[in-house]
Design a protein around this motif. Sequence first.
Motif, mmCIF file in Angstrom:
data_model
loop_
_atom_site.group_PDB
_atom_site.id
_atom_site.type_symbol
_atom_site.label_atom_id
_atom_site.label_comp_id
_atom_site.label_asym_id
_atom_site.label_seq_id
_atom_site.Cartn_x
_atom_site.Cartn_y
_atom_site.Cartn_z
ATOM 1 N N LEU A 44 4.880 -5.961 3.726
ATOM 2 C CA LEU A 44 4.391 -6.213 2.384
ATOM 3 C C LEU A 44 2.851 -5.814 2.481
ATOM 4 C CD1 LEU A 44 5.494 -9.841 1.491
ATOM 5 C CD2 LEU A 44 6.469 -7.573 0.772
ATOM 6 N N SER A 45 2.492 -4.935 3.506
ATOM 7 C CA SER A 45 1.170 -4.547 3.611
ATOM 8 C C SER A 45 0.435 -3.638 2.453
ATOM 9 C CB SER A 45 1.214 -3.847 5.059
ATOM 10 O OG SER A 45 1.777 -2.443 4.826
ATOM 11 N N HIS A 46 -0.787 -3.565 2.625
ATOM 12 C CA HIS A 46 -1.495 -2.756 1.598
ATOM 13 C C HIS A 46 -1.170 -3.072 0.041
ATOM 14 C CE1 HIS A 46 -1.898 -0.466 5.456
ATOM 15 N NE2 HIS A 46 -2.945 -0.028 4.975
ATOM 16 N N ASN A 47 -1.221 -4.400 0.017
ATOM 17 C CA ASN A 47 -1.281 -4.875 -1.393
ATOM 18 C C ASN A 47 -2.407 -5.654 -1.857
ATOM 19 O OD1 ASN A 47 1.576 -3.913 -2.646
ATOM 20 N ND2 ASN A 47 2.149 -4.702 -0.501
ATOM 21 N N THR A 61 14.879 -16.582 10.865
ATOM 22 C CA THR A 61 15.094 -16.422 12.576
ATOM 23 C C THR A 61 15.776 -14.961 12.897
ATOM 24 O OG1 THR A 61 17.375 -17.405 11.941
ATOM 25 C CG2 THR A 61 15.674 -18.994 12.431
ATOM 26 N N ALA A 62 15.841 -14.128 11.999
ATOM 27 C CA ALA A 62 16.501 -12.938 12.266
ATOM 28 C C ALA A 62 15.118 -11.887 12.486
ATOM 29 C CB ALA A 62 17.447 -12.411 11.470
ATOM 30 N N LEU A 63 14.298 -12.220 11.802
ATOM 31 C CA LEU A 63 12.897 -11.302 11.782
ATOM 32 C C LEU A 63 12.533 -10.965 12.903
ATOM 33 C CD1 LEU A 63 11.654 -10.398 8.956
ATOM 34 C CD2 LEU A 63 9.875 -12.170 9.597
ATOM 35 N N GLU A 64 12.344 -9.387 13.087
ATOM 36 C CA GLU A 64 11.955 -8.787 14.284
ATOM 37 C C GLU A 64 10.624 -8.284 13.944
ATOM 38 O OE1 GLU A 64 14.641 -6.177 15.408
ATOM 39 O OE2 GLU A 64 16.255 -7.840 16.069
ATOM 40 N N SER A 65 10.294 -7.905 12.742
ATOM 41 C CA SER A 65 9.016 -7.169 12.604
ATOM 42 C C SER A 65 8.435 -7.794 11.005
ATOM 43 C CB SER A 65 9.227 -5.535 12.192
ATOM 44 O OG SER A 65 7.829 -5.246 11.775
ATOM 45 N N LEU A 66 7.031 -8.152 11.369
ATOM 46 C CA LEU A 66 6.286 -8.829 9.936
ATOM 47 C C LEU A 66 5.228 -8.178 9.793
ATOM 48 C CD1 LEU A 66 6.344 -11.038 7.526
ATOM 49 C CD2 LEU A 66 5.321 -12.458 9.408
ATOM 50 N N ASP A 67 4.717 -7.582 8.556
ATOM 51 C CA ASP A 67 3.660 -7.028 8.272
ATOM 52 C C ASP A 67 3.134 -7.422 7.303
ATOM 53 O OD1 ASP A 67 1.516 -5.193 8.174
ATOM 54 O OD2 ASP A 67 2.301 -3.203 8.705
ATOM 55 N N LEU A 68 1.959 -8.271 7.326
ATOM 56 C CA LEU A 68 1.166 -8.448 6.144
ATOM 57 C C LEU A 68 -0.067 -8.121 5.966
ATOM 58 C CD1 LEU A 68 2.429 -12.301 6.145
ATOM 59 C CD2 LEU A 68 3.539 -10.349 4.884
ATOM 60 N N SER A 69 -0.434 -7.148 6.664
ATOM 61 C CA SER A 69 -1.949 -6.482 6.857
ATOM 62 C C SER A 69 -2.268 -6.164 5.471
ATOM 63 C CB SER A 69 -1.764 -5.350 7.809
ATOM 64 O OG SER A 69 -1.013 -4.447 7.624
ATOM 65 N N PHE A 70 -3.914 -5.799 5.616
ATOM 66 C CA PHE A 70 -4.439 -5.485 4.369
ATOM 67 C C PHE A 70 -3.954 -5.688 3.222
ATOM 68 C CE2 PHE A 70 -4.704 -1.941 7.620
ATOM 69 C CZ PHE A 70 -6.151 -1.785 7.487
ATOM 70 N N GLY A 83 8.683 -20.533 15.282
ATOM 71 C CA GLY A 83 10.339 -20.543 15.441
ATOM 72 C C GLY A 83 11.032 -19.296 15.277
ATOM 73 N N VAL A 84 10.145 -18.282 14.765
ATOM 74 C CA VAL A 84 11.060 -17.024 14.593
ATOM 75 C C VAL A 84 11.007 -16.260 15.949
ATOM 76 C CG1 VAL A 84 11.006 -15.042 13.292
ATOM 77 C CG2 VAL A 84 10.306 -16.976 12.224
ATOM 78 N N THR A 85 11.728 -16.609 17.031
ATOM 79 C CA THR A 85 11.690 -16.098 18.183
ATOM 80 C C THR A 85 12.158 -14.917 18.557
ATOM 81 O OG1 THR A 85 13.917 -17.187 18.618
ATOM 82 C CG2 THR A 85 12.008 -18.679 19.347
ATOM 83 N N ASP A 86 12.446 -14.223 17.642
ATOM 84 C CA ASP A 86 13.123 -12.595 17.901
ATOM 85 C C ASP A 86 11.904 -11.663 17.144
ATOM 86 O OD1 ASP A 86 15.503 -13.259 18.732
ATOM 87 O OD2 ASP A 86 16.653 -13.076 16.766
ATOM 88 N N LEU A 87 10.632 -12.433 16.728
ATOM 89 C CA LEU A 87 9.638 -11.557 16.328
ATOM 90 C C LEU A 87 9.210 -10.837 17.407
ATOM 91 C CD1 LEU A 87 8.202 -10.962 13.366
ATOM 92 C CD2 LEU A 87 6.608 -12.794 14.262
ATOM 93 N N ALA A 88 9.336 -9.634 17.331
ATOM 94 C CA ALA A 88 8.731 -8.760 18.366
ATOM 95 C C ALA A 88 7.589 -7.699 17.754
ATOM 96 C CB ALA A 88 9.745 -7.848 18.816
ATOM 97 N N SER A 89 7.150 -7.729 16.591
ATOM 98 C CA SER A 89 5.958 -7.082 15.931
ATOM 99 C C SER A 89 5.381 -7.894 14.689
ATOM 100 C CB SER A 89 6.153 -5.625 15.466
ATOM 101 O OG SER A 89 5.238 -5.012 14.788
ATOM 102 N N LEU A 90 4.228 -8.174 14.956
ATOM 103 C CA LEU A 90 3.209 -8.970 13.974
ATOM 104 C C LEU A 90 2.100 -8.412 13.572
ATOM 105 C CD1 LEU A 90 3.115 -11.566 12.339
ATOM 106 C CD2 LEU A 90 1.953 -12.470 14.407
ATOM 107 N N ASN A 91 1.805 -8.180 12.240
ATOM 108 C CA ASN A 91 0.643 -7.509 11.913
ATOM 109 C C ASN A 91 0.098 -8.356 10.948
ATOM 110 O OD1 ASN A 91 -1.622 -5.859 11.240
ATOM 111 N ND2 ASN A 91 -0.597 -4.055 11.056
ATOM 112 N N LEU A 92 -1.082 -9.215 10.936
ATOM 113 C CA LEU A 92 -1.778 -9.959 10.049
ATOM 114 C C LEU A 92 -3.062 -9.555 9.839
ATOM 115 C CD1 LEU A 92 -0.432 -13.510 11.164
ATOM 116 C CD2 LEU A 92 0.706 -11.910 9.491
ATOM 117 N N SER A 93 -3.607 -8.199 10.114
ATOM 118 C CA SER A 93 -5.000 -7.839 10.199
ATOM 119 C C SER A 93 -5.381 -7.446 8.902
ATOM 120 C CB SER A 93 -4.909 -6.628 11.103
ATOM 121 O OG SER A 93 -4.143 -5.545 10.455
ATOM 122 N N TYR A 94 -6.928 -7.694 8.917
ATOM 123 C CA TYR A 94 -7.321 -7.323 7.533
ATOM 124 C C TYR A 94 -6.856 -8.239 6.295
ATOM 125 C CZ TYR A 94 -9.240 -3.578 10.360
ATOM 126 O OH TYR A 94 -10.026 -2.676 11.243
#
Length: 208
Positions: A44-47, A61-70, A83-94
């Motif tokens: 959901l980035s750049h919004n 729990t199946a989430l592997e990539s979450l991008d909420l940046s910008f 608790g989302v233990t499969d999460l391998a990529s997280l971007n909360l920047s900006y």
Amino acid sequence: MKGRDVLLYKILIIFRAMDFSSNRFNGEIPEVLGNFKSLKVLNLSHNGLTGNIPVSLGIMTALESLDLSFNKLHGRIPEQLLGVTDLASLNLSYNRLRGRIPRGNQFNTFDNDSYIGNIHLCGEPLTVTCSNDGLPKAPPSASTDHEEDETTSWFDWKEAKLGFASGVVIGLSIGYILLSIGRPRWLVKMVERDQQKKVRRRRPRDRM
């Protein structure tokens, strides 16, 4: 369908990714999004999204990539995301997030790039430490350093002026004493006598 508002309550099992990046979405992220438990990728980035990160994302729990940046998200990062233990990529920047970054499970693997641009975040992996209330410690103010430099400079000038003034006073005092006791005349006479002796010694040699 395009041009219509459609409410989604279920998602196909084969539909594993949702990418709504670089749109003009605003408002808060709906809590119902957490019901899409089969999603592996959510972007959901750049919004212009505002509000807090929904706690309901912690049950995806199946989430592997979450991008909420910008975006313009604020508040704290929910501990439920641990608790989302499969999460391998997280971007909360900006965003405008604040407080201590959760630690544990997969969150121990994320680096600074996941959080940059959130000046009110603190704790590992950032170099900004947290205070007792879980907020960033205030760095030393620049004005304090400037005042210290000015104080040091003032003392340096003061010492230089004192040294110069002392030298002038001592020099004038010695000059006054010498003038009072007539020492300069005595010194001149001694130099003249020495010069006369040198001249007398040279004359016999010149005659030879």
